[in-house]
Design an enzyme around this catalytic site. Structure first.
Site, short mmCIF file in Angstrom:
data_model
loop_
_atom_site.label_atom_id
_atom_site.label_comp_id
_atom_site.label_asym_id
_atom_site.label_seq_id
_atom_site.Cartn_x
_atom_site.Cartn_y
_atom_site.Cartn_z
N TYR A 131 47.52 18.06 30.21
CA TYR A 131 47.74 16.94 31.14
C TYR A 131 47.23 17.45 32.49
O TYR A 131 47.76 18.46 32.99
CB TYR A 131 49.22 16.59 31.26
CG TYR A 131 49.84 16.01 30.01
CD1 TYR A 131 49.57 14.69 29.63
CD2 TYR A 131 50.68 16.76 29.20
CE1 TYR A 131 50.14 14.15 28.49
CE2 TYR A 131 51.25 16.21 28.05
CZ TYR A 131 50.97 14.91 27.71
OH TYR A 131 51.52 14.37 26.58
N THR A 168 44.39 14.85 28.05
CA THR A 168 45.07 13.60 27.73
C THR A 168 45.05 12.69 28.96
O THR A 168 45.54 13.06 30.03
CB THR A 168 46.52 13.89 27.27
OG1 THR A 168 46.44 14.69 26.08
CG2 THR A 168 47.27 12.61 26.96
N LYS A 170 41.27 12.50 25.48
CA LYS A 170 42.17 11.90 24.48
C LYS A 170 42.96 10.76 25.10
O LYS A 170 43.59 10.94 26.14
CB LYS A 170 43.14 12.98 23.97
CG LYS A 170 44.24 12.47 23.06
CD LYS A 170 45.07 13.62 22.53
CE LYS A 170 46.14 13.16 21.57
NZ LYS A 170 47.31 12.58 22.23
C1 LIG Z 1 56.62 14.06 18.95
C2 LIG Z 1 55.28 13.84 19.54
C3 LIG Z 1 54.88 14.61 20.61
C4 LIG Z 1 53.61 14.42 21.16
N1 LIG Z 1 53.23 15.25 22.16
C5 LIG Z 1 51.98 15.10 22.68
C6 LIG Z 1 51.54 15.99 23.68
O1 LIG Z 1 52.23 16.91 24.07
N2 LIG Z 1 50.31 15.78 24.18
C7 LIG Z 1 49.49 14.76 23.75
O2 LIG Z 1 48.38 14.61 24.23
N3 LIG Z 1 49.89 13.93 22.78
C8 LIG Z 1 51.11 14.08 22.23
N4 LIG Z 1 51.51 13.26 21.23
C9 LIG Z 1 50.58 12.27 20.68
C10 LIG Z 1 49.79 12.88 19.52
O3 LIG Z 1 48.85 13.81 19.99
C11 LIG Z 1 48.99 11.83 18.73
O4 LIG Z 1 48.25 11.04 19.61
C12 LIG Z 1 49.88 10.94 17.87
O5 LIG Z 1 50.98 11.64 17.36
C13 LIG Z 1 49.08 10.35 16.73
O6 LIG Z 1 49.83 9.48 15.99
P1 LIG Z 1 50.57 9.83 14.60
O7 LIG Z 1 51.80 10.59 14.98
O8 LIG Z 1 50.86 8.48 14.06
O9 LIG Z 1 49.62 10.64 13.75
C14 LIG Z 1 52.75 13.42 20.65
C15 LIG Z 1 53.17 12.65 19.57
C16 LIG Z 1 54.40 12.86 19.01
C17 LIG Z 1 54.81 12.02 17.82
C1 LIG Z 2 57.01 15.48 30.85
C2 LIG Z 2 56.31 16.20 29.73
C3 LIG Z 2 56.92 15.89 28.39
C4 LIG Z 2 56.02 16.28 27.29
C5 LIG Z 2 55.48 15.06 26.65
C6 LIG Z 2 55.02 15.29 25.30
C7 LIG Z 2 54.36 14.06 24.81
O1 LIG Z 2 53.25 13.80 25.12
C8 LIG Z 2 55.07 13.17 23.95
O2 LIG Z 2 54.48 12.17 23.50
O3 LIG Z 2 56.26 13.39 23.70
#
Ligand SMILES: Cc1cc2nc3c(=O)[nH]c(=O)nc-3n(C[C@H](O)[C@H](O)[C@H](O)COP(=O)(O)O)c2cc1C
Ligand SMILES: CCCCCCC(=O)C(=O)O
Length: 322
Positions: A112, A138, A197
């Protein structure tokens, strides 16, 4: 798993309409298979931004893996290594990048953009030194999504003893001031492939190319940011139209089976990323569970290719999908 943490992993924003729309978009598609095309043996290998993959499936960046399993991100990386694919390590990883790298997987690092650019530059230097092969920026998170499950559960912070292990004690800032100049700055700051992303609009896809992105990921953050946002599979055709084959276009969100992967590839994605299925694999069985999740997707994709009349991902074309 603690039900509060299970809700964090499973949940989306708002009414969770976009979360549901992502999977529904795949359920709506049907495959029109070709026959008599000599499809065996299949070859799933793919290269994306210089990274060789045993199949066109990567692990999406997701936060806080130590909440899912004591092996944490290192366990996820070991599963990726065993399956011969790459893991995108979240900026919100709960283990240091140097430790995750010991698992031997190909790693990309998700960022980020941070207003503290000195810290950001140092972090990029640190992850580069640890051997990451691409930076995934992201861009869909100027603010955090409104996640009702977390609010209801009072899940606002990591439990004592856990932290975002690559942030040197800082909080991750989601910066509503973010703009294209921040991307230009990152472009100048690293020689690694730069992958944006969270692109959904074709105009942003075109801008990403203009600003030097090496690839983009069509993503709505798994329905966790703007509820009501378009399903990623529905956004893909216009994004591909805007990029015109100039850079690889990856996609995530709602991919649950190998035939979902097949559909995304046939509609023009270079590769896909999976988020929640990998977390479930990790929670169920650590590195082994992650590997099993990935191998299940591989077997389903391979089987689907054979039945749809394709020997390799490049043989898949949009006319196979309705
Ligand atoms: C629990 C969780 C945490 C996530 N944390 C991040 C993150 O830290 N950074 C980020 O760019 N996307 C994060 N995402 C989004 C994922 O990179 C991704 O776009 C998404 O999970 C894709 O969908 P799916 O779970 O249906 O495969 C997170 C998604 C989930 C479910
Ligand atoms: C303020 C940062 C929290 C982390 C976020 C992680 C993330 O992207 C998510 O979807 O959860």
């Amino acid at each position: 798993m603690n039900p509060v943490h299970a809700d964090f992993f499973a949940g989306g924003a708002g009414e969770e309409r976009t979360l549901k729309a992502n999977t529904d978009a795949y359920a709506r598609r049907r495959i029109i298979p070709r026959v008599l095309r000599g499809t065996g043996p299949r070859d799933l290998r793919t290269t994306v931004c210089g990274t060789d993959l045993s199949m066109p499936v990567l692990i999406a960046p997701t936060a806080f893996h130590l909440l899912a399993h004591p092996a944490g991100e290192t366990g996820t990386a070991a599963g990726a290594a065993a399956a011969g694919t790459a893991m995108v390590v979240s900026m919100a990883a709960t283990q240091p990048i140097e430790q995750i790298a010991t698992a031997g997987a190909t790693l990309w690092f998700q960022l980020y953009p941070q207003p503290d650019t000195a810290f950001q530059d140092a972090l990029i230097g640190r992850v580069t030194k640890a051997g990451v092969k691409a930076l995934v920026v992201t861009v869909d998170s100027p603010v955090l999504g409104h996640r009702r499950r977390d609010l209801r559960n009072g899940f606002t912070d990591l439990p004592d003893g856990l932290a975002c292990a690559n942030m040197d004690g800082r909080d991750i800032v989601m910066d509503a001031a973010l703009g294209w100049p921040h991307i230009d700055r990152l472009r100048a700051a690293t020689g690694l492939p730069l992958i944006l992303k969270g692109i959904l609009h074709p105009a942003d896809a075109a801008l990403a190319v203009e600003h030097g992105a090496d690839a983009i990921i069509v993503s709505n953050h798994g329905g966790r940011q703007l509820d009501g946002a378009i399903a990623t599979l529905d956004a893909l055709p216009a994004v591909l139209g805007a990029t015109g084959g100039r850079i690889p276009v990856l996609i995530d969100g709602g991919i649950r089976t190998g035939t979902d992967v097949l559909v995304a590839l046939a509609l023009g994605a270079t590769a896909v990323l999976v988020g929640r299925p990998v977390i479930r694999g990790l929670a169920a069985g650590g590195a082994h569970g992650v590997r099993e999740t990935l191998e299940t997707l591989r077997a389903q994709l391979d089987h689907g290719l054979a039945l749809a009349g394709a020997q390799r991902p490049a043989d898949l074309t949009p006319d196979l999908i309705t």
